[in-house]
Write a protein that holds these residues in place. Structure first.
Motif: not given
Ligand SMILES: [Zn+2]
Ligand SMILES: [Zn+2]
Length: 258
Positions: A67, A69, A71-72, A157, A176
């Motif tokens: 996804h 976000h 941190d990914h 999420h 997540d």
């Molecule tokens: Zn996330």
């Protein structure tokens, strides 16, 4: 090379690349086939993930993002082939709404328990945007030669969240959607607590899952956790808690924040 990343072999052709020195304890995963290799997410963008990946394979790399976000997708700029679910193509290509770059930068460097790599400069940190090489839909299969994985659209999420399942090995990469040691979050405007419950129920009913790899915290969960997941889903639904603002719901190993 910086020791920011910790590599943990899962098998001879599958590794976890972890950022234990960051409070989010983020994991990316590399699955090496005979024709190409699949990189599931690219972590926080602290240090060069590509340098790590290059020591394990020189095959073409397909980055499949669970996804969009921050941190990914931190290392996305180091790779050129990006697969994403259709519901998050816009975020990949045009950016993620809602959080300022300054907020993200603060979260990237706070509370680290390892020294940041010498070459890393937070001043130069940007949030990746770029074109999708392939737009994925539920149940699409990604071929790596002698290996193949299936993507499962598991919103909640985030709207285009994907889990990635390799039937042959029984590895289920849950992003997540499922991890332990911190609440699973569905409290941003772009989340859906009820979709999260439905997605969790769906993955907990998959057959032949041997090991679960979430994107944060403890690395590798046994599928016995699905018993607790189903109990939690039942409790949350019975008590009508799958709604924004109902707070943190703690169970034995897992927790949710809505
Ligand atoms: Zn996330
Ligand atoms: Zn995350």
């Amino acid at each position: 090379m910086s020791d920011w990343f910790t590599v943990t072999p899962i098998d001879a052709n599958t590794i976890a690349i972890s950022e234990w020195g960051h409070w989010e304890k983020v994991h990316s995963f590399l699955l090496i086939g005979t024709d190409s290799a699949l990189l599931i997410d690219t972590g926080l963008g602290i240090g060069s993930l590509k340098k790590v990946v290059d020591t394990y394979t020189d095959l073409p790399i397909i980055v499949c993002t669970t996804h969009i976000h921050t941190d990914h997708i931190g290392g996305h700029h180091e790779f050129c082939t990006h697969y994403v679910h259709e519901a998050e193509v816009d975020w990949l290509e045009n950016g993620i709404p809602g959080r300022s770059l300054e907020d993200v930068k603060r979260d990237v460097i706070r509370d680290c328990t390892k020294p940041l790599p010498e070459e890393f400069r937070i001043e130069n940190y940007t949030i990746y945007t770029g074109p999708a090489s392939l737009v994925l839909q539920d149940q699409d299969v990604i071929q790596l030669g002698n290996r193949e994985v299936q993507v499962l659209h598991t919103p909640g999420h985030s709207p285009g969240h994907l889990c990635i399942f390799e039937k042959q090995t029984g590895y289920l990469f849950t992003g997540d959607l499922l991890y332990v040691e911190a609440p699973i979050y569905a409290f941003y405007p772009s989340t859906s607590p009820s979709d999260l419950m439905n997605s969790l129920e769906r993955i907990s009913q998959l057959e032949n899952v041997h090991k679960i790899y979430g994107s944060h915290n403890k690395l590798g969960l046994n599928p016995s956790i699905f018993v607790e997941v189903q109990e939690a889903i039942d409790y949350i639904r019975t008590n009508d808690l799958a709604k924004f603002g109902t707070g943190i719901h703690r169970f034995s190993k897992i927790a949710f924040q809505f």
